[in-house]
Design a protein around this motif. Structure first.
Motif, PDB file in Angstrom:
ATOM      1  N   LEU A  11     -13.362  20.780   4.635  1.00  0.00           N
ATOM      2  CA  LEU A  11     -13.526  22.205   4.836  1.00  0.00           C
ATOM      3  C   LEU A  11     -12.700  22.986   3.824  1.00  0.00           C
ATOM      4  CD1 LEU A  11     -13.276  22.125   8.707  1.00  0.00           C
ATOM      5  CD2 LEU A  11     -15.323  22.213   7.296  1.00  0.00           C
ATOM      6  N   GLY A  34     -14.566  28.566   6.822  1.00  0.00           N
ATOM      7  CA  GLY A  34     -14.199  27.317   7.470  1.00  0.00           C
ATOM      8  C   GLY A  34     -13.023  27.455   8.418  1.00  0.00           C
ATOM      9  N   ARG A 124     -10.948  29.143  13.290  1.00  0.00           N
ATOM     10  CA  ARG A 124     -11.969  29.145  12.237  1.00  0.00           C
ATOM     11  C   ARG A 124     -12.508  30.555  12.063  1.00  0.00           C
ATOM     12  NH1 ARG A 124     -15.160  25.093  12.748  1.00  0.00           N
ATOM     13  NH2 ARG A 124     -14.169  24.091  14.532  1.00  0.00           N
ATOM     14  N   GLY A 228     -17.229  26.149   8.969  1.00  0.00           N
ATOM     15  CA  GLY A 228     -16.689  24.796   8.984  1.00  0.00           C
ATOM     16  C   GLY A 228     -17.419  23.881   9.935  1.00  0.00           C
TER      17      GLY A 228
END
Length: 366
Positions: A11, A34, A124, A228
């Motif tokens: 990621l 991500g 995230r 991600g």
């Protein structure tokens, strides 16, 4: 036979803004993508790239519930401590009425708050919401330990018991949902004059999708990748408007966390496209959507459910026997609504003679 290796994509990470970025407005506007670390979130907030942080507590219905925080307030007041959410989030049904009869919370004991601590391993970006990051939270009890009835903690406890036997669970998920043209309300009907499927025909494995569906797939795939959570495959299914999305194999807890976030993305992006996405088990007569859970158990990196020649191992036989024994009692969890049982009809590939149909494959048991 060896277990299939996890197929996670590395990621992207967010770098701390530099002086050159400050002199270059286009570079400074580069949004992170991500998964993030807390320090990376702080940098993004300081640079003005993130202005909202969503703290979400997964509930018993597989939904994300929580609050949107101003990013600076989250960093200053929540990140190093906890937030408060009402306990009834873990003691109610899909319609969210305050319900009596729970030890956790009730009219007698009061609907008090519970502390929710951010689980930063889940932090995230949410590319389908502008300049927004998401972190899942763990409900903490009065003993400063996670509440054992919270869904994430229930799964953690089971994985801990497996680990005590040297076993580790890997999970791959295939999720089905149906896309309808139009926006759902409680008074909206399905069919003529109301919501209609995004496609009119059986498009199972089809590659000639309408421009509207193609745009939706592209936006969803891009958003999930930038969060991600890259998908393995997207395909249309047998019912009109039905879609199936497959994710790569990975750890069980991470797979379940991602699935919650995925459903949020599916619904949000559908709404913005003038469509409605539903994960309902049977939104129309003859339409059945499910969730395929592919599970493998490994010990020291080697799969233990099948034998080298592809037959069930002793552990595999016991795993299937345990499923057959436990699944009737677990029905309120995997089939929680009246609508769930509309799938269990003759000639439906969802198991009508018994609650589980087990297949042994290269990666485990389905």
């Amino acid at each position: 036979m060896t277990a299939a290796p996890p197929s996670f994509t590395r990621l992207p990470r967010l770098s701390t803004p530099s002086a050159s970025a400050a002199q270059n407005p286009s570079a400074a506007r580069q949004l992170p993508t991500g998964r993030l670390g807390l320090d990376e979130l702080r940098s993004a907030v300081k640079a003005g790239l993130v202005d909202t942080v969503v703290l979400a507590l997964p509930n018993l219905q597989g939904q994300l519930k929580g609050k949107r925080y101003g990013a600076r307030h989250f960093i200053d007041r929540v990140a190093n401590g906890s937030a408060e959410m009402c306990k009834y989030l873990l003691a109610t049904d899909i319609n969210m009425p305050p319900v009596d009869g729970f030890d956790l919370t009730s009219w007698e004991s009061g609907y008090e708050d519970v502390a929710v601590v951010p689980a930063f391993a889940t932090l995230r970006m949410m590319p389908w919401l502008p300049r927004t990051a998401l972190v899942l939270g763990d409900a903490i009890g009065p003993n400063e330990q996670p509440l054992n009835l919270a869904p994430r903690q229930i799964l953690r406890d089971q994985l801990t018991q497996l680990a005590a036997h040297g076993l580790h669970a890997q999970v791959g998920l295939e999720t089905e949902f149906v896309l309808y043209r139009g926006t759902y309300t409680k008074t909206t009907r399905v069919g003529s004059g109301g919501l209609v499927p995004a496609s009119e025909d059986n498009l199972d494995y089809a590659l000639d999708h309408s421009p509207a569906m193609d745009r939706y797939f592209r936006r969803l795939q891009s958003a999930l990748s930038r969060a991600g959570m890259p998908v393995e495959a997207i395909k249309t299914e047998g019912a009109p408007g039905q879609v199936e999305i497959t994710f790569p194999y990975g750890g069980a807890l991470a797979a379940c966390d991602r699935h919650l976030v995925f459903k949020h993305a599916v619904r949000t992006l559908a709404g913005r496209a003038g469509m409605t996405a539903t994960f309902m088990a049977s939104p129309q007569t003859g339409v059945a959507s499910g969730l395929h859970v592919h599970v493998s158990l490994t010990r020291s990196g080697n799969t233990v459910l099948p034998t080298p020649d592809g037959e069930l191992s002793l552990i595999g036989e016991r795993a299937v026997a345990g499923l057959l024994s436990a699944l009737p009692g677990l029905a309120p969890l995997y089939a929680p609504n009246v609508n769930s049982y509309k799938r269990y009809v003759p000639k439906c590939p969802c198991g009508t003679a018994c609650a589980a149909g087990a297949r042994v494959g290269g990666r485990g048991v389905e």
